[in-house]
Design a protein around this motif. Structure first.
Motif, PDB file in Angstrom:
ATOM      1  N   GLU A 169      27.142  62.227  -1.256  1.00 58.56           N
ATOM      2  CA  GLU A 169      25.985  62.746  -0.341  1.00 58.56           C
ATOM      3  C   GLU A 169      24.674  62.987  -0.723  1.00 58.56           C
ATOM      4  OE1 GLU A 169      27.521  65.464   2.965  1.00 58.56           O
ATOM      5  OE2 GLU A 169      29.015  63.394   3.605  1.00 58.56           O
ATOM      6  N   LYS A 170      23.996  63.981  -1.394  1.00 61.04           N
ATOM      7  CA  LYS A 170      23.215  63.842  -2.308  1.00 61.04           C
ATOM      8  C   LYS A 170      22.217  62.218  -2.786  1.00 61.04           C
ATOM      9  CE  LYS A 170      20.079  67.100  -3.764  1.00 61.04           C
ATOM     10  NZ  LYS A 170      19.254  67.585  -2.582  1.00 61.04           N
ATOM     11  N   TYR A 171      22.907  61.574  -3.232  1.00 63.77           N
ATOM     12  CA  TYR A 171      22.737  60.195  -3.380  1.00 63.77           C
ATOM     13  C   TYR A 171      21.746  59.798  -2.256  1.00 63.77           C
ATOM     14  CZ  TYR A 171      23.607  59.549  -8.632  1.00 63.77           C
ATOM     15  OH  TYR A 171      23.987  59.816  -9.896  1.00 63.77           O
ATOM     16  N   ILE A 172      22.740  59.742  -1.562  1.00 66.89           N
ATOM     17  CA  ILE A 172      22.356  58.737  -0.155  1.00 66.89           C
ATOM     18  C   ILE A 172      20.959  59.140   0.406  1.00 66.89           C
ATOM     19  CG2 ILE A 172      22.752  57.828   1.830  1.00 66.89           C
ATOM     20  CD1 ILE A 172      25.764  57.853   1.205  1.00 66.89           C
ATOM     21  N   GLU A 173      21.077  60.866  -0.022  1.00 71.01           N
ATOM     22  CA  GLU A 173      19.688  61.419   1.128  1.00 71.01           C
ATOM     23  C   GLU A 173      18.543  61.538   0.094  1.00 71.01           C
ATOM     24  OE1 GLU A 173      20.415  65.785   0.596  1.00 71.01           O
ATOM     25  OE2 GLU A 173      21.924  65.701   2.468  1.00 71.01           O
ATOM     26  N   GLU A 174      18.194  60.615  -1.526  1.00 75.73           N
ATOM     27  CA  GLU A 174      17.131  60.585  -2.186  1.00 75.73           C
ATOM     28  C   GLU A 174      16.993  58.859  -1.494  1.00 75.73           C
ATOM     29  OE1 GLU A 174      18.478  61.147  -5.895  1.00 75.73           O
ATOM     30  OE2 GLU A 174      18.485  63.399  -5.597  1.00 75.73           O
ATOM     31  N   MET A 175      17.560  57.920  -0.683  1.00 80.20           N
ATOM     32  CA  MET A 175      17.292  56.774  -0.623  1.00 80.20           C
ATOM     33  C   MET A 175      16.628  56.839   0.728  1.00 80.20           C
ATOM     34  SD  MET A 175      20.917  55.135  -1.298  1.00 80.20           S
ATOM     35  CE  MET A 175      21.941  55.620  -3.482  1.00 80.20           C
ATOM     36  N   GLY A 176      16.377  57.467   1.854  1.00 80.00           N
ATOM     37  CA  GLY A 176      15.865  58.420   2.818  1.00 80.00           C
ATOM     38  C   GLY A 176      16.130  58.975   3.914  1.00 80.00           C
ATOM     39  N   ASN A 177      16.348  58.827   5.121  1.00 81.61           N
ATOM     40  CA  ASN A 177      15.811  59.705   6.382  1.00 81.61           C
ATOM     41  C   ASN A 177      17.734  58.921   6.484  1.00 81.61           C
ATOM     42  OD1 ASN A 177      13.400  61.162   6.071  1.00 81.61           O
ATOM     43  ND2 ASN A 177      12.947  59.164   6.946  1.00 81.61           N
ATOM     44  N   LEU A 202      21.615  55.815   7.676  1.00 80.85           N
ATOM     45  CA  LEU A 202      20.248  55.896   6.826  1.00 80.85           C
ATOM     46  C   LEU A 202      19.462  55.169   7.376  1.00 80.85           C
ATOM     47  CD1 LEU A 202      19.231  57.797   4.124  1.00 80.85           C
ATOM     48  CD2 LEU A 202      19.910  55.256   3.049  1.00 80.85           C
ATOM     49  N   GLU A 203      18.131  55.781   7.130  1.00 80.63           N
ATOM     50  CA  GLU A 203      16.913  55.255   7.659  1.00 80.63           C
ATOM     51  C   GLU A 203      16.356  55.691   5.856  1.00 80.63           C
ATOM     52  OE1 GLU A 203      12.858  55.426   9.944  1.00 80.63           O
ATOM     53  OE2 GLU A 203      14.197  57.123   9.952  1.00 80.63           O
ATOM     54  N   SER A 204      16.189  53.723   5.591  1.00 76.39           N
ATOM     55  CA  SER A 204      15.467  53.462   4.241  1.00 76.39           C
ATOM     56  C   SER A 204      15.132  53.051   4.132  1.00 76.39           C
ATOM     57  CB  SER A 204      16.997  53.113   3.133  1.00 76.39           C
ATOM     58  OG  SER A 204      16.286  53.555   1.526  1.00 76.39           O
ATOM     59  N   ARG A 205      13.769  52.928   2.811  1.00 79.27           N
ATOM     60  CA  ARG A 205      13.135  51.081   2.839  1.00 79.27           C
ATOM     61  C   ARG A 205      14.089  50.300   1.756  1.00 79.27           C
ATOM     62  NH1 ARG A 205       7.609  50.665   4.385  1.00 79.27           N
ATOM     63  NH2 ARG A 205       6.913  52.859   5.029  1.00 79.27           N
ATOM     64  N   LEU A 206      14.808  50.545   0.972  1.00 83.43           N
ATOM     65  CA  LEU A 206      15.562  50.008   0.734  1.00 83.43           C
ATOM     66  C   LEU A 206      16.137  49.032   0.939  1.00 83.43           C
ATOM     67  CD1 LEU A 206      17.188  52.745  -1.799  1.00 83.43           C
ATOM     68  CD2 LEU A 206      15.355  51.372  -2.064  1.00 83.43           C
ATOM     69  N   LYS A 207      16.146  47.823  -0.001  1.00 84.78           N
ATOM     70  CA  LYS A 207      17.553  46.481   0.596  1.00 84.78           C
ATOM     71  C   LYS A 207      18.576  46.859   0.414  1.00 84.78           C
ATOM     72  CE  LYS A 207      13.522  43.091  -1.012  1.00 84.78           C
ATOM     73  NZ  LYS A 207      13.946  42.044  -2.055  1.00 84.78           N
ATOM     74  N   ILE A 208      19.606  46.673   1.340  1.00 85.56           N
ATOM     75  CA  ILE A 208      21.306  47.193   0.820  1.00 85.56           C
ATOM     76  C   ILE A 208      22.024  46.757  -0.007  1.00 85.56           C
ATOM     77  CG2 ILE A 208      23.492  45.266   1.677  1.00 85.56           C
ATOM     78  CD1 ILE A 208      22.694  44.682   4.836  1.00 85.56           C
ATOM     79  N   GLU A 209      21.124  45.541  -0.998  1.00 80.40           N
ATOM     80  CA  GLU A 209      22.335  44.882  -2.002  1.00 80.40           C
ATOM     81  C   GLU A 209      21.434  46.209  -3.524  1.00 80.40           C
ATOM     82  OE1 GLU A 209      18.434  42.453  -1.622  1.00 80.40           O
ATOM     83  OE2 GLU A 209      20.160  43.179  -0.765  1.00 80.40           O
ATOM     84  N   ASP A 210      20.301  46.703  -3.123  1.00 77.69           N
ATOM     85  CA  ASP A 210      20.132  48.506  -3.898  1.00 77.69           C
ATOM     86  C   ASP A 210      20.521  49.501  -4.048  1.00 77.69           C
ATOM     87  OD1 ASP A 210      17.625  46.759  -5.194  1.00 77.69           O
ATOM     88  OD2 ASP A 210      16.679  47.191  -3.533  1.00 77.69           O
ATOM     89  N   VAL A 211      21.161  49.518  -2.025  1.00 83.20           N
ATOM     90  CA  VAL A 211      21.848  50.418  -2.407  1.00 83.20           C
ATOM     91  C   VAL A 211      22.832  50.422  -2.926  1.00 83.20           C
ATOM     92  CG1 VAL A 211      22.817  52.039  -0.558  1.00 83.20           C
ATOM     93  CG2 VAL A 211      20.442  51.334   0.021  1.00 83.20           C
TER      94      VAL A 211
END
Length: 316
Positions: A169-177, A202-211
């Protein structure tokens, strides 16, 4: 918390041992992209687990090294003898930092400031030489925020499932809101549930494959699924069972006011905070469509009293 510390000690010892091997390999051959990628992943993992444990000095130092290796693996500058020396000193410093944090001691070393300045000088040198190229790359890779639905499964063989879930969950928090977690951080910390599966919005600018790539590289993760959230970006989903902090409520308010509809998820025994109730009522008064499928329990009764009847159109 002691159980989490034991898991942290065991995991970090393995990662530092592997990191030392990789540093020796990179000294012999500075052009191995796979080694640079693995070093980056290990440092990123140590950063996340250290932040979860509250070891902020370790996490901050790892963040600097992570940025440095991200540029190295992208080929933004090469490795020379001076950088090799900085990397080995950084590794020794990282080991000492981790050891001090585990013992609850303060880490104080004259070399730390010198290393930080050296690492930052490499980044600054690259910015001065390649600023235009970096700016173009940023524009080309810029992506609008996506709403992502994330599901992560933890191995049944993982001994400390809740500790691992908190790290995820900490990793996911670092990926966006983060809009919602299931189970919540509080539930995991109080060990009210066993964290065998993590779901998040998650609201994020990252692409799905990057997540997917970032989460798959976390130890004990056996399956990761990420998909575009909802049927429309104009719909926001809220899990009422998740205990949201004040900053979460403020972010939800911002997201909900931009959306056309709100989809609520809760169970018969779920409870809803007063702050979240006010937020949903405000959205309803703004003529947002409110969808939910559970018709029993206190939350459903409360929604009915507010005049918000169950609608199922968005629920699967």
């Amino acid at each position: 918390m002691l159980d989490y510390l034991d898991a942290y000690v065991e995991e970090t010892e393995e990662q530092l041992s592997r990191l030392e091997q990789l540093f020796l390999e990179i000294e012999k051959n500075t052009n191995q992209a796979e080694i640079l990628n693995e070093i980056f992943r290990i440092i990123h993992t140590i950063k996340g687990s250290s932040a979860t444990m509250g070891f902020s000095m370790v996490a901050d130092f790892c963040h600097r090294l992570e940025n440095l290796f991200d540029k190295l693996r992208k080929g933004e500058f090469g490795i020379d003898d001076y950088l090799i020396d900085v990397l080995f000193k950084s590794f020794d410093t990282l080991k000492e930092m981790v050891s001090a944090s585990i013992k609850g001691e303060n880490y104080d070393s004259y070399i730390l400031e010198e290393l930080i300045n050296a690492i930052d000088s490499f980044k600054q040198m690259n910015a001065n030489n390649n600023g235009k190229n970096i700016e173009v790359e940023k524009k080309e890779n810029q992506v609008n925020n996506n709403i992502l639905e994330i599901s992560v499964e933890i191995s049944k063989d993982c001994i400390m499932k809740n500790a691992r879930a908190l790290i995820i969950e900490k990793y996911i928090e670092e990926m966006g809101n983060v809009i919602s977690f299931e189970p919540s951080v509080d539930m995991l910390q109080r060990e009210e549930v066993v964290g065998e599966k993590i779901t998040a919005i998650l609201e994020s600018r990252l692409k799905i494959e990057d997540v997917v790539w970032k989460l798959q590289n976390i130890p004990d993760v056996v399956n990761v699924e990420v998909k575009q959230g909802y049927r429309s970006k104009d719909v926001v989903k809220i899990n009422i069972s998740t205990q949201n902090k004040i900053e979460d409520i403020m972010h939800l308010k911002e997201v909900m006011m931009k959306a056309n509809a709100v989809e609520l998820e809760f169970e018969e025994k779920s409870k809803m905070s007063f702050a979240l109730l006010q937020l949903i009522l405000a959205a309803y008064r703004e003529n947002k469509e409110i969808y939910y499928k559970t018709t029993r329990g206190n939350v459903a009764k409360m929604l009915n009293l507010m005049g918000i009847r169950p609608q199922f159109a968005l629920c699967e």
